[in-house]
Design a protein around this motif. Structure first.
Motif, mmCIF file in Angstrom:
data_model
loop_
_atom_site.group_PDB
_atom_site.id
_atom_site.type_symbol
_atom_site.label_atom_id
_atom_site.label_comp_id
_atom_site.label_asym_id
_atom_site.label_seq_id
_atom_site.Cartn_x
_atom_site.Cartn_y
_atom_site.Cartn_z
ATOM 1 N N LEU A 1 38.458 36.187 34.008
ATOM 2 C CA LEU A 1 39.219 36.575 35.199
ATOM 3 C C LEU A 1 40.626 36.979 34.784
ATOM 4 C CD1 LEU A 1 39.397 36.741 38.332
ATOM 5 C CD2 LEU A 1 40.191 34.371 38.289
ATOM 6 N N GLU B 1 43.815 37.923 40.524
ATOM 7 C CA GLU B 1 43.331 38.025 41.897
ATOM 8 C C GLU B 1 44.441 38.651 42.730
ATOM 9 O OE1 GLU B 1 42.309 34.171 43.313
ATOM 10 O OE2 GLU B 1 41.182 33.622 41.513
ATOM 11 N N PHE C 1 39.057 40.575 43.077
ATOM 12 C CA PHE C 1 39.051 39.921 41.774
ATOM 13 C C PHE C 1 38.930 40.971 40.667
ATOM 14 C CE2 PHE C 1 37.358 36.956 44.872
ATOM 15 C CZ PHE C 1 38.026 35.778 44.581
ATOM 16 N N MET D 1 37.945 41.303 36.644
ATOM 17 C CA MET D 1 37.301 40.615 35.525
ATOM 18 C C MET D 1 37.203 41.533 34.313
ATOM 19 S SD MET D 1 36.447 37.599 36.894
ATOM 20 C CE MET D 1 35.278 36.941 35.714
ATOM 21 N N LYS E 1 33.816 37.389 42.446
ATOM 22 C CA LYS E 1 33.857 37.360 40.976
ATOM 23 C C LYS E 1 32.593 37.956 40.381
ATOM 24 C CE LYS E 1 36.981 33.387 40.655
ATOM 25 N NZ LYS E 1 37.148 31.982 40.228
#
Length: 236
Positions: free
Chosen positions: A187, A190, A199, A201, A218
């Motif tokens: 991650l 956010e 989110f 990633m 996610k």
């Protein structure tokens, strides 16, 4: 509509290889995010959510019709799964990123500053809205032609049987074809309020970042990151 915006929209039509729009205002609406309309209510009172709704329905019909005719022996459950894989957020966003749709979307200042021009959800929504605008301005046939051309690589995955796998699975199979590799998802950050978070990633292989993606969950962001990594590795 000012001259600069008109020129920008005409350039966009050329980039996509679309027929000329009879009414540029409807294309302008398709490429207007609600954040921009909210900041400019006095001079710009429309945005793309209604066109997105229409375009979503047309996408389902065009891709569903194509699959129904192309695969006459495929059962209903598999047809539904194949259609969902083709019209999901990641493929639509990837197509938009390829021809730089983000630079043509009108965004609010905050949305633009936070990376909205490359946000998968905004790009996918804009793609649907452009489909809706094309349908209204031209015809179902033109919308159909546009959809099938832009999504041809993802429709081809149905023929290969890969549509039933998610992008994380496809990525894992690709990088581990010559042996075990360490794959992880990290991650990055956010953004947004708790009820509407985005989110970001990264997918990491043996310590090396190979792709980054975004999503409203996610898991969705991981899928997008895997999809971006597959494109970077020319595996799609």
């Amino acid at each position: 509509m000012n001259t600069d915006r008109k020129k920008q929209l005409e350039k966009f039509i050329g980039v996509l290889g679309l027929p000329s729009f009879h009414n540029l205002l409807i294309l302008d609406q398709a490429l207007t995010h609600s954040s921009y309309a909210n900041e400019n209510k006095a001079k710009h009172g429309y945005y793309n959510e209604r066109l997105e709704f229409l375009g979503d329905a047309i996408l389902d019909l065009v891709v569903g019709e194509y699959l129904f005719l192309q695969y006459p022996h495929m059962p209903e459950g598999e047809l539904s799964k194949a259609r969902a894989s083709v019209v999901s957020e990641a493929p639509l966003a990837a197509v938009c990123a390829k021809f730089g749709m983000g630079e043509y979307i009108l965004l609010g200042k905050g949305e633009s500053a936070s990376g909205g021009r490359m946000r998968a959800s905004i790009l996918a929504d804009a793609f649907e809205a452009v489909v809706g605008a094309l349908y209204i301005d031209s015809s179902y046939q033109e919308a159909q032609k546009f959809i099938l051309h832009q999504l041809k690589d993802y429709l081809a995955l149905v023929a290969s049987g890969d549509y039933g796998k998610d992008y994380k699975t496809l990525f894992q199979e690709f990088v581990q074809r010559d042996g075990e590799q360490h794959i992880s998802y990290r991650l990055c950050r956010e953004e947004g309020p708790d009820h509407d978070k985005t989110f970001y990633m990264q997918v990491v292989v043996n310590g090396l970042v190979l792709g980054e993606g975004s999503g409203k969950s996610k898991k969705g962001a991981e899928q997008h990151a895997a999809h971006e990594a597959l494109k970077q590795l020319h595996a799609l």
